[in-house]
Enzyme design. Sequence first.
Site, mmCIF file in Angstrom:
data_model
loop_
_atom_site.group_PDB
_atom_site.id
_atom_site.type_symbol
_atom_site.label_atom_id
_atom_site.label_comp_id
_atom_site.label_asym_id
_atom_site.label_seq_id
_atom_site.Cartn_x
_atom_site.Cartn_y
_atom_site.Cartn_z
ATOM 1 C CE LYS A 137 -6.031 -1.576 9.817
ATOM 2 N NZ LYS A 137 -4.753 -1.336 9.162
ATOM 3 N N GLY B 104 0.825 -1.212 0.000
ATOM 4 C CA GLY B 104 0.000 0.000 0.000
ATOM 5 C C GLY B 104 0.853 1.253 0.000
ATOM 6 C CE1 TYR C 104 -9.352 0.274 8.672
ATOM 7 C CE2 TYR C 104 -9.880 1.281 10.793
ATOM 8 C CZ TYR C 104 -9.011 1.122 9.723
ATOM 9 O OH TYR C 104 -7.828 1.803 9.696
ATOM 10 C CG ASP D 121 -6.249 -7.937 -4.037
ATOM 11 O OD1 ASP D 121 -6.007 -7.635 -2.843
ATOM 12 O OD2 ASP D 121 -7.394 -8.213 -4.444
ATOM 13 C CB THR E 201 -8.086 10.595 12.739
ATOM 14 O OG1 THR E 201 -8.985 9.693 13.392
ATOM 15 C CG2 THR E 201 -8.691 10.999 11.403
ATOM 16 C CB ILE E 202 -3.268 9.780 9.427
ATOM 17 C CG1 ILE E 202 -2.787 9.032 10.695
ATOM 18 C CG2 ILE E 202 -2.113 10.430 8.670
ATOM 19 C CD1 ILE E 202 -2.147 9.876 11.761
ATOM 20 C CB SER F 58 -5.880 1.585 13.599
ATOM 21 O OG SER F 58 -6.725 2.680 13.897
ATOM 22 C CG ASN G 134 0.652 1.299 4.808
ATOM 23 O OD1 ASN G 134 0.247 1.975 5.741
ATOM 24 N ND2 ASN G 134 0.458 1.641 3.533
HETATM 25 N N1 LIG Z 1 -5.603 7.438 7.687
HETATM 26 C C1 LIG Z 1 -5.883 7.090 8.953
HETATM 27 O O1 LIG Z 1 -6.509 7.840 9.720
HETATM 28 C C2 LIG Z 1 -5.444 5.775 9.454
HETATM 29 C C3 LIG Z 1 -4.986 4.757 8.648
HETATM 30 N N2 LIG Z 1 -4.604 3.576 9.194
HETATM 31 C C4 LIG Z 1 -4.131 2.499 8.357
HETATM 32 O O2 LIG Z 1 -3.052 2.958 7.585
HETATM 33 C C5 LIG Z 1 -2.929 2.151 6.431
HETATM 34 C C6 LIG Z 1 -2.697 3.054 5.232
HETATM 35 O O3 LIG Z 1 -3.861 3.836 5.027
HETATM 36 P P1 LIG Z 1 -3.837 5.345 4.517
HETATM 37 O O4 LIG Z 1 -2.484 5.734 4.107
HETATM 38 O O5 LIG Z 1 -4.557 6.158 5.498
HETATM 39 O O6 LIG Z 1 -4.818 5.224 3.269
HETATM 40 P P2 LIG Z 1 -4.585 5.351 1.700
HETATM 41 O O7 LIG Z 1 -5.891 5.022 1.078
HETATM 42 O O8 LIG Z 1 -3.943 6.644 1.390
HETATM 43 O O9 LIG Z 1 -3.544 4.185 1.401
HETATM 44 C C7 LIG Z 1 -3.903 2.839 1.358
HETATM 45 C C8 LIG Z 1 -3.138 2.176 0.232
HETATM 46 O O10 LIG Z 1 -3.455 0.776 0.229
HETATM 47 C C9 LIG Z 1 -3.675 0.402 -1.108
HETATM 48 N N3 LIG Z 1 -4.541 -0.766 -1.176
HETATM 49 C C10 LIG Z 1 -5.875 -0.819 -0.907
HETATM 50 N N4 LIG Z 1 -6.327 -2.049 -1.116
HETATM 51 C C11 LIG Z 1 -5.278 -2.797 -1.519
HETATM 52 C C12 LIG Z 1 -5.135 -4.155 -1.902
HETATM 53 N N5 LIG Z 1 -6.182 -4.996 -1.913
HETATM 54 N N6 LIG Z 1 -3.913 -4.598 -2.268
HETATM 55 C C13 LIG Z 1 -2.849 -3.746 -2.285
HETATM 56 N N7 LIG Z 1 -2.937 -2.450 -1.938
HETATM 57 C C14 LIG Z 1 -4.138 -1.985 -1.567
HETATM 58 C C15 LIG Z 1 -4.319 1.618 -1.751
HETATM 59 O O11 LIG Z 1 -4.252 1.580 -3.172
HETATM 60 C C16 LIG Z 1 -3.518 2.743 -1.129
HETATM 61 O O12 LIG Z 1 -2.368 3.047 -1.887
HETATM 62 C C17 LIG Z 1 -4.203 1.313 6.363
HETATM 63 O O13 LIG Z 1 -3.913 0.005 6.806
HETATM 64 C C18 LIG Z 1 -5.135 2.004 7.351
HETATM 65 O O14 LIG Z 1 -6.041 1.095 7.917
HETATM 66 C C19 LIG Z 1 -4.626 3.354 10.532
HETATM 67 C C20 LIG Z 1 -5.058 4.327 11.372
HETATM 68 C C21 LIG Z 1 -5.494 5.604 10.912
HETATM 69 C C1 LIG Z 2 -9.858 5.798 8.220
HETATM 70 C C2 LIG Z 2 -10.231 6.369 9.544
HETATM 71 O O1 LIG Z 2 -10.379 7.745 9.442
HETATM 72 C C3 LIG Z 2 -9.186 6.111 10.545
HETATM 73 O O2 LIG Z 2 -8.824 4.756 10.482
HETATM 74 C C4 LIG Z 2 -8.373 4.432 11.640
HETATM 75 O O3 LIG Z 2 -7.888 3.349 11.863
HETATM 76 C C5 LIG Z 2 -8.515 5.550 12.620
HETATM 77 O O4 LIG Z 2 -8.929 5.123 13.855
HETATM 78 C C6 LIG Z 2 -9.493 6.426 11.961
HETATM 79 O O5 LIG Z 2 -10.808 6.035 12.304
#
Ligand SMILES: NC(=O)C1=CN([C@@H]2O[C@H](COP(=O)(O)OP(=O)(O)OC[C@H]3O[C@@H](n4cnc5c(N)ncnc54)[C@H](O)[C@@H]3O)[C@@H](O)[C@H]2O)C=CC1
Ligand SMILES: C[C@H](O)[C@@H]1OC(=O)[C@H](O)[C@@H]1O
Length: 253
Positions: A160, A12, A156, A63, A188-189, A143, A90
């Site tokens: 996590k 990711g 979800y 995937d 939350t990012i 998370s 990630n």
């Molecule tokens: N943004 C937030 O507030 C938070 C995010 N997270 C976790 O951080 C991680 C990254 O998320 P973000 O950067 O926020 O989101 P994002 O949407 O910017 O990045 C997620 C990436 O995963 C890729 N992806 C999705 N499904 C996939 C699959 N089946 N196979 C391969 N790649 C895939 C997407 O194309 C994307 O590049 C996630 O695991 C999310 O649960 C955890 C806590 C808070």
């Molecule tokens: C995607 C949400 O905004 C985010 O994902 C998490 O894991 C955090 O707790 C937030 O809810």
Amino acid sequence: MLLEGKVLAITGGASGIGKAAALEAARQGADVAITDIVAPETVRSLLDEIEVTGRRALYLQGDVAEPETAVRFMSTIESQLGGLDVFVSNAGICPFHAFLDLPPDVLKKTIGVNLLGAYFMVQAAANQMVRQGRGGAIIAVSSISALVGGEFQTHYTPTKAGVHSLMQSTAIALGPHNIRCNSVLPGTIRTPINQEDLADEGKASAMIARIPLGRLGEPEDLAGPIVFLGSSLASYVTGAALLVDGGCFVNLQ
Ligand SMILES: NC(=O)C1=CN([C@@H]2O[C@H](COP(=O)(O)OP(=O)(O)OC[C@H]3O[C@@H](n4cnc5c(N)ncnc54)[C@H](O)[C@@H]3O)[C@@H](O)[C@H]2O)C=CC1
Ligand SMILES: C[C@H](O)[C@@H]1OC(=O)[C@H](O)[C@@H]1O
């Protein structure tokens, strides 16, 4: 530089937290392998940015929910970068939805990507590291949601909690191979995963009000903690979980 001469691989890595961590790893001296579901054109400029630092970059489209992606990713890393030192699980999705009418397909997809995908990838990365015999570090992006609930995240938050638990168990299973396993727990990012959710200004400002540091996180806020856990500065840290939430979790009253 904290990752000089290392190879770091991340799932990711095309967006958000993964992209920021990939770039920081390169700045810290690592060659970087990225896998993501998006088309290769989407990551061209990111790979260029990594290469500008003088490090090598590779991209594999796939995937994570398919076990064969993990196998392909490891063999590509071995043939093109010569091995693996730090692995970051990630990739994730968070399709916000109410509980009572959650469609089974949304549940299955979320578990498939976030939990099974992490399992397949971590298992393949661990096997690669064990074969190499030089130890390593694995970091899962869990998370704050591993610790607290979310009304529209019932499908979800268990995933996590699951990846956090996976790191605790693999820390035990892989300790004898000198492979450390830890998780980061972001609050939350702001990334594309929650762009729509945070467009609700009432919700966003209520969240910010609970955060002692007074702001939501940015992807770069996770890059340092991920690099640290992958580096020798964390050589006695395994089975740990690092909250990166601006203090949100502890702020009950
Ligand atoms: N943004 C937030 O507030 C938070 C995010 N997270 C976790 O951080 C991680 C990254 O998320 P973000 O950067 O926020 O989101 P994002 O949407 O910017 O990045 C997620 C990436 O995963 C890729 N992806 C999705 N499904 C996939 C699959 N089946 N196979 C391969 N790649 C895939 C997407 O194309 C994307 O590049 C996630 O695991 C999310 O649960 C955890 C806590 C808070
Ligand atoms: C995607 C949400 O905004 C985010 O994902 C998490 O894991 C955090 O707790 C937030 O809810």
